[in-house]
Scaffold this motif. Structure first.
Motif, PDB file in Angstrom:
ATOM      1  N   UNK A   1      14.555  -6.045 -10.004  1.00 30.21           N
ATOM      2  CA  UNK A   1      14.104  -6.292  -8.634  1.00 30.21           C
ATOM      3  C   UNK A   1      12.932  -5.383  -8.255  1.00 30.21           C
ATOM      4  N   UNK A   2      11.986  -5.897  -7.470  1.00 32.76           N
ATOM      5  CA  UNK A   2      10.775  -5.149  -7.128  1.00 32.76           C
ATOM      6  C   UNK A   2      11.086  -3.956  -6.214  1.00 32.76           C
ATOM      7  N   UNK A   3      12.207  -4.039  -5.499  1.00 34.02           N
ATOM      8  CA  UNK A   3      12.482  -2.917  -4.597  1.00 34.02           C
ATOM      9  C   UNK A   3      12.798  -1.623  -5.340  1.00 34.02           C
ATOM     10  N   UNK A   4      13.053  -1.704  -6.648  1.00 34.34           N
ATOM     11  CA  UNK A   4      13.309  -0.483  -7.433  1.00 34.34           C
ATOM     12  C   UNK A   4      12.134   0.498  -7.377  1.00 34.34           C
ATOM     13  N   UNK A   5      10.938  -0.062  -7.139  1.00 34.45           N
ATOM     14  CA  UNK A   5       9.753   0.814  -7.091  1.00 34.45           C
ATOM     15  C   UNK A   5       9.897   1.811  -5.939  1.00 34.45           C
ATOM     16  N   UNK A   6      10.185   1.305  -4.755  1.00 35.53           N
ATOM     17  CA  UNK A   6      10.356   2.177  -3.591  1.00 35.53           C
ATOM     18  C   UNK A   6      11.523   3.130  -3.803  1.00 35.53           C
ATOM     19  N   UNK A   7      12.573   2.590  -4.397  1.00 35.50           N
ATOM     20  CA  UNK A   7      13.761   3.401  -4.661  1.00 35.50           C
ATOM     21  C   UNK A   7      13.415   4.580  -5.577  1.00 35.50           C
ATOM     22  N   UNK A   8      12.672   4.289  -6.632  1.00 34.65           N
ATOM     23  CA  UNK A   8      12.314   5.339  -7.606  1.00 34.65           C
ATOM     24  C   UNK A   8      11.444   6.409  -6.949  1.00 34.65           C
ATOM     25  N   UNK A   9      10.500   5.976  -6.138  1.00 40.07           N
ATOM     26  CA  UNK A   9       9.640   6.949  -5.464  1.00 40.07           C
ATOM     27  C   UNK A   9      10.467   7.856  -4.567  1.00 40.07           C
ATOM     28  N   UNK A  10      11.344   7.215  -3.793  1.00 42.32           N
ATOM     29  CA  UNK A  10      12.166   7.998  -2.869  1.00 42.32           C
ATOM     30  C   UNK A  10      13.025   9.006  -3.622  1.00 42.32           C
ATOM     31  N   UNK A  11      13.729   8.509  -4.632  1.00 35.17           N
ATOM     32  CA  UNK A  11      14.636   9.395  -5.355  1.00 35.17           C
ATOM     33  C   UNK A  11      13.895  10.544  -6.018  1.00 35.17           C
ATOM     34  N   UNK A  12      12.772  10.223  -6.680  1.00 30.31           N
ATOM     35  CA  UNK A  12      12.090  11.309  -7.391  1.00 30.31           C
ATOM     36  C   UNK A  12      11.552  12.333  -6.398  1.00 30.31           C
ATOM     37  N   UNK A  13      11.091  11.887  -5.239  1.00 24.85           N
ATOM     38  CA  UNK A  13      10.582  12.864  -4.267  1.00 24.85           C
ATOM     39  C   UNK A  13      11.688  13.688  -3.635  1.00 24.85           C
ATOM     40  N   UNK A  14      12.760  13.016  -3.240  1.00 26.23           N
ATOM     41  CA  UNK A  14      13.835  13.741  -2.578  1.00 26.23           C
ATOM     42  C   UNK A  14      14.493  14.744  -3.516  1.00 26.23           C
TER      43      UNK A  14
ATOM     44  N   UNK B   1       7.148  -4.983   1.940  1.00 22.40           N
ATOM     45  CA  UNK B   1       8.560  -5.286   2.236  1.00 22.40           C
ATOM     46  C   UNK B   1       9.454  -4.782   1.112  1.00 22.40           C
ATOM     47  N   UNK B   2       9.043  -5.075  -0.149  1.00 18.10           N
ATOM     48  CA  UNK B   2       9.829  -4.598  -1.292  1.00 18.10           C
ATOM     49  C   UNK B   2       9.937  -3.073  -1.279  1.00 18.10           C
ATOM     50  N   UNK B   3       8.823  -2.438  -1.015  1.00 23.50           N
ATOM     51  CA  UNK B   3       8.791  -0.972  -1.029  1.00 23.50           C
ATOM     52  C   UNK B   3       9.756  -0.416   0.013  1.00 23.50           C
ATOM     53  N   UNK B   4       9.706  -0.993   1.212  1.00 24.44           N
ATOM     54  CA  UNK B   4      10.580  -0.498   2.278  1.00 24.44           C
ATOM     55  C   UNK B   4      12.046  -0.788   1.957  1.00 24.44           C
TER      56      UNK B   4
ATOM     57  N   UNK C   1      -0.832  12.263  -3.398  1.00 25.77           N
ATOM     58  CA  UNK C   1      -1.291  11.753  -4.686  1.00 25.77           C
ATOM     59  C   UNK C   1      -0.125  11.557  -5.644  1.00 25.77           C
ATOM     60  N   UNK C   2       0.820  12.506  -5.637  1.00 24.09           N
ATOM     61  CA  UNK C   2       1.948  12.325  -6.542  1.00 24.09           C
ATOM     62  C   UNK C   2       2.772  11.117  -6.131  1.00 24.09           C
ATOM     63  N   UNK C   3       2.957  10.931  -4.831  1.00 19.99           N
ATOM     64  CA  UNK C   3       3.704   9.767  -4.351  1.00 19.99           C
ATOM     65  C   UNK C   3       3.025   8.478  -4.792  1.00 19.99           C
ATOM     66  N   UNK C   4       1.705   8.475  -4.662  1.00 22.42           N
ATOM     67  CA  UNK C   4       0.947   7.282  -5.044  1.00 22.42           C
ATOM     68  C   UNK C   4       1.100   7.021  -6.542  1.00 22.42           C
ATOM     69  N   UNK C   5       0.953   8.085  -7.332  1.00 24.04           N
ATOM     70  CA  UNK C   5       0.990   7.909  -8.781  1.00 24.04           C
ATOM     71  C   UNK C   5       2.379   7.499  -9.256  1.00 24.04           C
ATOM     72  N   UNK C   6       3.418   8.128  -8.702  1.00 20.30           N
ATOM     73  CA  UNK C   6       4.780   7.763  -9.098  1.00 20.30           C
ATOM     74  C   UNK C   6       5.018   6.280  -8.807  1.00 20.30           C
ATOM     75  N   UNK C   7       4.553   5.832  -7.639  1.00 21.09           N
ATOM     76  CA  UNK C   7       4.728   4.423  -7.278  1.00 21.09           C
ATOM     77  C   UNK C   7       3.993   3.515  -8.254  1.00 21.09           C
ATOM     78  N   UNK C   8       2.743   3.867  -8.555  1.00 22.99           N
ATOM     79  CA  UNK C   8       1.959   3.046  -9.493  1.00 22.99           C
ATOM     80  C   UNK C   8       2.607   3.008 -10.869  1.00 22.99           C
ATOM     81  N   UNK C   9       3.044   4.166 -11.339  1.00 21.14           N
ATOM     82  CA  UNK C   9       3.635   4.215 -12.674  1.00 21.14           C
ATOM     83  C   UNK C   9       4.908   3.382 -12.738  1.00 21.14           C
ATOM     84  N   UNK C  10       5.739   3.521 -11.701  1.00 21.57           N
ATOM     85  CA  UNK C  10       6.969   2.734 -11.706  1.00 21.57           C
ATOM     86  C   UNK C  10       6.629   1.244 -11.684  1.00 21.57           C
ATOM     87  N   UNK C  11       5.641   0.892 -10.853  1.00 24.86           N
ATOM     88  CA  UNK C  11       5.243  -0.518 -10.768  1.00 24.86           C
ATOM     89  C   UNK C  11       4.764  -1.000 -12.133  1.00 24.86           C
TER      90      UNK C  11
END
Ligand code: ATP
Ligand code: MG
Lengths: 212, 249
Positions: A37-50, A137-140, A18-28
């Motif tokens: 760039x749209x790929x920042x969303x995936x980047x932000x999720x990854x960084x905040x989780x790691x 694709x952007x997320x990955x 749920x946190x992963x989902x919410x972080x992604x939605x909020x960043x989006x």
């Protein structure tokens, strides 16, 4: 103790997804500017989780779950004289009871944290799949963008410290419980509060030392 | 034989035990009696080393316990069995595992011999077919008996019982008292029992020590205890209506 870890897997999974989902939605939602760039969303999720969600937030949650359990278990053993019974048998009760818990935590809490990282990112992935605001694709691409192995090392160093706090602080409070059933509740609350504060302070200090 | 000489014990600036000297004899039940809060439990815990004494000495058959380090105490602790006021069974272990615990810790026996010993001890306290129950599934009297079985598992030379029959009905209390007495005589153990129950004093009292306000106030046997003119002891002994009636007979 091992069962405590396994018992936490479900809770950790739900929270992480749920946190992963919410972080992604909020960043989006916040990245509506087409220049970014749209790929920042995936980047932000990854960084905040790691860096933070998996090691620190999960440790705080485990401090609540495992910590209160340890404090009340050892506290009960204290007030029902089970610790005295160990001492009478010539056993060093503190190391007999506490040491295995710390060792177990040092082994399995890092595993839980890695598991949380994976599930958090999976949560974001599911959102990316079903929401109209972004593409998979952007997320990955974002997930792979500028990946540093040191992030994981940093997270694991933090986790090892947290695992020690999560078990040692409640063990201490449980071991020195005096009085009756009321005090067991009190030491269990106290141990959760203190271990959370210690985790936050260590988190700050380690981040300062390791990332800057 | 355990000789306690001139021990004092304080918690902070509150002195609980005042210069207590007492001898506990082998093959007998030595009773420690006294009112609630008089320091009986503190005294027993000092003797077994759960509390450190401020000064004085405690000799187990001539071996001075107070001067020993943790390692040396361990050899004496292997010879001590203790039954706690609330039984203190390990509640995450079954009855069998509880009794097994000291054996696995200390004896060099094989798994099979250990199991035989466990079953022997459990039979000795009249508990059969409950090996796989947990302490929470037992009645108070059964827990006490498992506690005794665990305490005698290693064939102790010294047996401490803190209120072995508190919280039990008079009949079960006497069963437990008799059990402790039989075991004491059978294995020639130095047994120390703490109690404030006059029933068990009359049942088992051979060497009675009356503790009053942290002092060893009086000692004697169960005949003496009824005829004493010691005021504090009389207050203690004849505090119940039954005992008062008994005195007036
Ligand atoms: N760990 C401790 N710290 C401070 N004071 C204590 C401690 N243990 C016992 N005391 C005090 O010592 C006194 C004697 O307590 P103790 O437990 O020996 O009484 P007792 O004779 O066993 O009573 P009871 O029959 O109710 O069990 C009490 O006033 C108690 O408050
Ligand atoms: Mg007591």
């Amino acid at each position: 103790m091992m069962s405590l870890g396994i018992g936490s897997l479900g809770l950790v999974a739900i929270i992480s997804m749920f946190m992963g989902a919410v972080v992604t939605l909020q960043t989006a939602a916040n990245l509506s500017n087409p220049l970014l760039p749209a790929y920042l969303i995936g980047y932000a999720t990854r960084e905040s989780f790691l860096l933070e969600m998996a090691p620190t937030v999960m440790s705080l949650i485990l401090a609540g779950k495992i910590g209160s359990n340890i404090a009340s278990e050892i506290g009960t053993m204290r007030i029902t004289e089970q610790i005295d019974a160990l001492e009478i048998m010539g056993i060093n009760s503190a190391s007999y009871l506490i040491f295995p818990k710390i060792v177990a935590a040092l082994c399995f809490i890092p595993i839980i944290v890695i598991y949380s990282m994976c599930l958090g990112i999976l949560g974001g992935f599911i959102v990316a799949m079903y929401s109209s605001g972004m593409t998979i694709e952007d997320y990955i691409t974002g997930l792979r963008y500028d990946f540093k192995v040191f992030s994981i090392i940093y997270a694991m160093i933090k986790t090892v410290f947290f695992a020690f706090v999560i078990t040692s602080v409640p063990s201490y409070h449980g071991y020195y419980t005096r009085g009756g059933a009321l005090e067991i509740g009190r030491s269990s609350t106290k141990s959760v509060v203190y271990s959370s504060i210690v985790i936050l302070i260590i988190n700050y200090v380690l981040t300062q030392l390791l990332l800057l | 034989m355990i000789e306690v000489k001139n021990i004092n014990k304080s918690f902070g600036d509150k002195q609980i035990l005042h210069d207590i000297s007492v001898d506990f004899k082998q093959g007998e039940i030595n009773l420690i009696i006294g009112a609630s809060g008089s320091g009986k439990s503190v005294l027993t815990k000092c003797i077994v080393g759960l509390h450190e004494v401020d000064n004085g000495s405690i000799e187990y058959d001539g071996r001075d316990f107070t001067k020993m380090n943790f390692k040396a105490r361990k050899t004496i602790r292997k010879e001590i069995g203790m039954l706690f006021q609330g039984s203190a069974l390990f509640d995450s272990l079954t009855v069998e595992e509880n009794v097994k615990f000291p054996l696995e810790m200390y004896s060099q026996k094989s798994e099979e011999e250990i199991l035989d010993r466990v079953n022997f001890c459990l039979q000795r306290v009249d508990l059969v077919n409950i090996n796989h129950l947990y302490p929470a599934e037992l009645s108070g009297g059964m827990q006490k008996r498992v506690g005794i079985a665990r305490a005698i598992a290693l064939n102790p030379s010294y047996l401490f019982c803190d209120e072995p029959n508190s919280g039990l009905d008079p009949r079960t209390g006497i069963v437990i008292d008799n059990l402790i007495q039989e075991i004491t005589q059978e294995y020639n153990i130095t047994t120390i029992a703490v109690t404030h129950d006059m029933n068990s004093v009359m049942e088992t009292g051979e060497n009675i020590n009356f503790i009053y306000k942290g002092k060893n106030w009086w000692n004697g046997n169960k005949e003496d205890v009824l005829k004493t003119d010691n005021e504090e002891l009389n207050d203690f002994v004849y505090s119940s209506k039954i005992m008062q009636k008994f005195r007036n007979l």
